[in-house]
Scaffold this motif. Structure first.
Motif, PDB file in Angstrom:
ATOM      1  N   THR B 115       9.092  -2.940  12.179  1.00 35.91           N
ATOM      2  CA  THR B 115       8.278  -3.313  11.845  1.00 35.91           C
ATOM      3  C   THR B 115       8.388  -4.511  10.215  1.00 35.91           C
ATOM      4  O   THR B 115       9.570  -4.803  10.230  1.00 35.91           O
ATOM      5  N   VAL B 116       7.709  -5.254   9.359  1.00 33.76           N
ATOM      6  CA  VAL B 116       7.908  -5.925   8.520  1.00 33.76           C
ATOM      7  C   VAL B 116       8.510  -5.630   7.433  1.00 33.76           C
ATOM      8  O   VAL B 116       9.576  -5.555   6.115  1.00 33.76           O
ATOM      9  N   ARG B 119      12.030  -3.928   7.875  1.00 33.16           N
ATOM     10  CA  ARG B 119      13.047  -5.456   7.741  1.00 33.16           C
ATOM     11  C   ARG B 119      13.166  -5.033   6.395  1.00 33.16           C
ATOM     12  O   ARG B 119      14.694  -5.512   6.409  1.00 33.16           O
TER      13      ARG B 119
END
Lengths: 262, 187
Positions: B115-116, B119
């Protein structure tokens, strides 16, 4: 499982959480591919602590671990992983002879890696895309092909570096390519349960090899890709001399302490 | 063992318990952020629909059965068993009476599943996150982006080895600050 027995003909009793087991030709296919992965995994693990550089030690161990994961997944489709890995006799292993070849020097290992990983990437791609292959093997193939691309890349880079390197590294790489060549004839022998166009796969493999070897200032060996004396080969359970020693090392702990845990 | 509770946990509590279990090898991320937590099914069987696996010490009304699917990042991932144990522990602590963790391979995990938020957390922990693989069907063609040093932000970095401390990472060095760093390689 009795050592030396063929894959089970009927499904073993499974608990609801376990996947259904493969039978017949499908089980044979899983076992053959699993044996290739397990035995090469073991050979690569022998480099741990001995590779020419720390990064290479880690790389070979990582590739070994990927192959072990493939083997475990494939064995679990057939039966008990530990029994299949540790309690079968030599003649009951169906891996091709290429993967059991001793590591030799680093260039020998890279040559073996090049021949095998290029072939394995082509095979996993074909299996993942073929609706005629058993679904659990296709699922593994779709997963494993992405890891195998890194293995191929690793072998490819080293082939270039050694082949197009110093006189010494080039001599060793050429020798590795020649010594391992005579065990490559089995790579594209049809596998029961996997209806693939093997001659087409082999053509892809040869094209890839010609490309990398040309860039590495080397050429594909011209001699036979199988020894006359091998009388069949690994797929029939016939193995080369060093395989018994490999099994002794791989299996002795489990056989000495059956059911041990830690 | 089942802790006596006044009321069985609701679905949201159970989902939150599973979603916050950290990855054993990258503990800055949760299993959900890593994208390996695939599915979670909760059912509350009564004696009418199932009597086969009834734990003797749980009253029928309190039975909460959770089935979780996880997927390995790499086929040989040695952390899978720890993940299953950690999930089971977290879900039981949250009040589940029965937990089954299943490993699924298809569809194969990709670094695009991180997922963002995941990251950002990788970057903050000094690990360069993976670039998009560009595998998305019908999507835009992937660009080859440079990998930034997670310490100084420089784009001037060199690959040292495609294989690093775990199967999912490559080893790189920043040519500006000279620090080596891990990079979650694209899969």
């Amino acid at each position: 499982m009795t050592a030396g027995s063929p894959p089970p003909a009927a499904p073993a009793a499974t608990s609801p959480s376990e996947p259904a087991r493969l039978v017949g030709e499908d089980a044979t296919a899983a076992l053959m591919l699993g044996d290739d992965a397990l035995i090469l995994s073991h050979r690569l693990a022998e480099w741990t602590g001995h590779a020419p550089a720390l990064e290479e030690d880690v790389a070979l161990a990582n590739i070994s671990l990927d192959l072990l994961g493939q083997a475990r997944t494939l064995f679990s489709l057939v039966g008990n992983e530990d029994e299949l890995a540790f309690l079968r006799e030599e003649r009951a292993f169906h891996n091709i002879q290429l993967v059991e070849q001793p590591n030799g020097d680093f260039a020998h290992t890279i040559a073996r890696q090049l021949y095998f990983s290029v072939a394995q990437e082509i095979r996993w791609t074909a299996v993942a895309g073929s609706p005629d292959c058993p679904t659990p093997i296709r699922e593994l193939a779709a997963k494993a092909v992405k890891e195998t691309a890194y293995h191929r890349d690793h072998a490819w880079e080293w082939t270039l570096r050694l082949g197009d390197g110093t006189d010494e590294s080039r001599t060793r790489m050429r020798r590795g390519i020649e010594v391992m060549w005579r065990h490559t004839g089995e790579l594209f022998v049809p596998i029961p349960g996997l209806p693939l166009d093997e001659p087409a796969l082999r053509a892809q493999w040869l094209t890839a090899l010609e490309t990398v070897l040309a860039a590495a200032t080397l050429t594909l060996p011209e001699g036979p890709d199988a020894d006359a004396w091998t009388a069949g080969g690994g797929r029939q359970g016939v193995h080369t001399e060093s395989f018994g020693f490999l099994l002794a090392e791989m299996q002795h702990l489990h056989r000495s302490h059956p059911g041990a845990t830690w | 063992m089942v802790t006596p509770r006044t009321a069985p946990p609701d679905d949201a509590t159970l989902r939150a318990a599973a979603a916050t279990v950290p990855d054993p090898e990258l503990p800055v991320l949760t299993l959900a952020e890593l994208g390996v937590l695939r599915e979670l099914r909760i059912d509350r069987p009564t004696d009418q629909d199932d009597t086969s696996s009834h734990p003797p010490d749980a009253p029928p009304a309190a039975r909460v059965r959770v089935r979780v699917d996880i997927t390995p990042t790499y086929t040989g991932c040695p952390a899978l068993e720890t993940m299953a144990t950690d999930l089971e522990t977290a879900l039981r602590q949250a009040g589940a009476t029965e937990v089954t963790v299943r490993t699924v391979l298809s569809p194969a995990w990709s670094t695009d599943d991180i997922t963002v938020e995941g990251r950002h957390k990788l970057s903050a922990a000094g690990i360069a996150p993976p670039r998009p693989t560009g595998h998305a069907e019908g999507g835009p063609v992937g660009l080859t982006l440079t990998i930034r040093c997670p310490r100084c932000g420089s784009t001037d970095t060199t690959l040292l080895s495609r294989f690093s401390s775990t199967a999912c990472k490559a080893l790189r060095r920043c040519d500006t600050c000279r620090e080596p760093f891990d990079h979650v390689k694209e899969l």
